[in-house]
Design a protein around this motif. Structure first.
Motif, PDB file in Angstrom:
ATOM      1  N   ILE A 160       0.838  -1.192   0.000  1.00  0.00           N
ATOM      2  CA  ILE A 160       0.000   0.000   0.000  1.00  0.00           C
ATOM      3  C   ILE A 160       0.872   1.242   0.000  1.00  0.00           C
ATOM      4  CG2 ILE A 160      -1.827   1.248   1.222  1.00  0.00           C
ATOM      5  CD1 ILE A 160      -2.637  -1.381   2.498  1.00  0.00           C
ATOM      6  N   VAL A 173      -3.399   7.039  -2.124  1.00  0.00           N
ATOM      7  CA  VAL A 173      -4.011   6.333  -3.243  1.00  0.00           C
ATOM      8  C   VAL A 173      -5.167   7.168  -3.761  1.00  0.00           C
ATOM      9  CG1 VAL A 173      -5.115   4.201  -4.010  1.00  0.00           C
ATOM     10  CG2 VAL A 173      -3.387   4.123  -2.200  1.00  0.00           C
ATOM     11  N   VAL A 193      -8.606   7.529  -6.028  1.00  0.00           N
ATOM     12  CA  VAL A 193      -9.716   6.801  -6.631  1.00  0.00           C
ATOM     13  C   VAL A 193     -10.665   7.807  -7.272  1.00  0.00           C
ATOM     14  CG1 VAL A 193      -9.553   4.868  -5.016  1.00  0.00           C
ATOM     15  CG2 VAL A 193     -11.044   6.800  -4.480  1.00  0.00           C
ATOM     16  N   VAL A 232     -15.125   1.929  -3.004  1.00  0.00           N
ATOM     17  CA  VAL A 232     -13.705   1.591  -2.967  1.00  0.00           C
ATOM     18  C   VAL A 232     -13.548   0.111  -2.616  1.00  0.00           C
ATOM     19  CG1 VAL A 232     -11.476   2.144  -1.955  1.00  0.00           C
ATOM     20  CG2 VAL A 232     -13.192   3.935  -2.221  1.00  0.00           C
ATOM     21  N   ASP A 281      -8.389  -1.363  -5.274  1.00  0.00           N
ATOM     22  CA  ASP A 281      -8.215   0.056  -5.577  1.00  0.00           C
ATOM     23  C   ASP A 281      -7.161   0.708  -4.696  1.00  0.00           C
ATOM     24  OD1 ASP A 281     -10.234  -0.056  -7.506  1.00  0.00           O
ATOM     25  OD2 ASP A 281     -11.789   0.352  -6.016  1.00  0.00           O
ATOM     26  N   VAL A 282      -6.941   0.162  -3.503  1.00  0.00           N
ATOM     27  CA  VAL A 282      -6.041   0.808  -2.544  1.00  0.00           C
ATOM     28  C   VAL A 282      -4.761   0.026  -2.314  1.00  0.00           C
ATOM     29  CG1 VAL A 282      -7.973   1.903  -1.359  1.00  0.00           C
ATOM     30  CG2 VAL A 282      -7.142  -0.314  -0.555  1.00  0.00           C
ATOM     31  N   VAL A 322      -6.716   7.888   1.182  1.00  0.00           N
ATOM     32  CA  VAL A 322      -7.460   7.630  -0.048  1.00  0.00           C
ATOM     33  C   VAL A 322      -8.004   8.969  -0.525  1.00  0.00           C
ATOM     34  CG1 VAL A 322      -9.467   6.523  -1.081  1.00  0.00           C
ATOM     35  CG2 VAL A 322      -8.048   5.250   0.516  1.00  0.00           C
TER      36      VAL A 322
END
Length: 214
Positions: free
Chosen positions: A19, A23, A25, A30, A34-35, A95
């Protein structure tokens, strides 16, 4: 015997999570894929983990949200009880939710022109302020008169080479001219922007974590 072997195989499956600190998006729903970058020898487990929901953000409200890797591990273990999880990278991460914007070439060029003008006039003002503070015109005139014995006209070899040197120095320092680069190293501007981004991410994460402790 086969049942014990299958249990051992299930217990030996390990999911690796990598990770990044931030991140981005572009949709409110989510998922784990995606992360995080996922890796597992068991393709079925990997596919199930990829589509594991992590968060449902409020549509139409872009922002930055702080998540903990521990929360992700707990979420995965609820669905995959016999799965070993190895987390690599950050303990907490951001995020950044941004809606997919329609790119306009005209607006992109307008922003580029504004940035170029601000950079050009700002740099010119900084150089002129420095020259005025050190009285560079008088200094060059004194040097020229001491070396040649003649009075400087204000437009001599010293001023010409100094002007050329400033332009060349800027190009060499920033290592960037249009799409051309002298080396593959990141430019000082890219380095400073990266440092600034890391500082912002760290500040946001620490602020949220301190709020939880209070």
């Amino acid at each position: 015997m086969s049942e014990k072997s299958s249990r051992r195989q299930i217990m030996s499956d390990t999911l690796y999570l990598q990770i990044d600190q931030n991140v981005e998006v572009h949709h409110p729903h989510v998922y784990l894929q995606d992360v995080a970058q996922l890796s597992c020898s068991n393709s079925k487990v990997l596919n199930r983990c990829r589509v594991l929901p992590v968060a449902n953000l409020e549509p139409g409200k872009p922002g930055r949200y702080v998540f903990s890797v521990v929360d992700l591990i707990e979420l995965i273990q609820k669905k995959e009880e016999n799965l070993d999880i190895s987390a690599l990278g950050e303990a907490s991460f951001l995020v950044t939710y941004r809606e997919e914007a329609v790119k306009s070439k005209v607006w992109t060029w307008v922003k580029a022109v504004i940035i170029c003008m601000a950079t050009f006039f700002g740099t010119a003002f900084a150089i002129m302020s420095f020259n005025n503070d050190v009285d560079l015109t008088t200094l060059f005139g004194q040097i020229y008169q001491q070396v040649t014995g003649a009075k400087s006209s204000g437009f001599t070899i010293l001023e010409i080479t100094y002007s050329i040197g400033i332009g060349a120095g800027v190009l060499f320092f920033f290592n960037h001219f249009g799409s051309m680069k002298l080396t593959q190293d990141p430019t000082p501007m890219q380095v400073q922007m990266r440092v600034y981004e890391d500082d912002v991410n760290t500040t946001i994460i620490e602020k949220v974590e301190r709020g939880k402790e209070q």
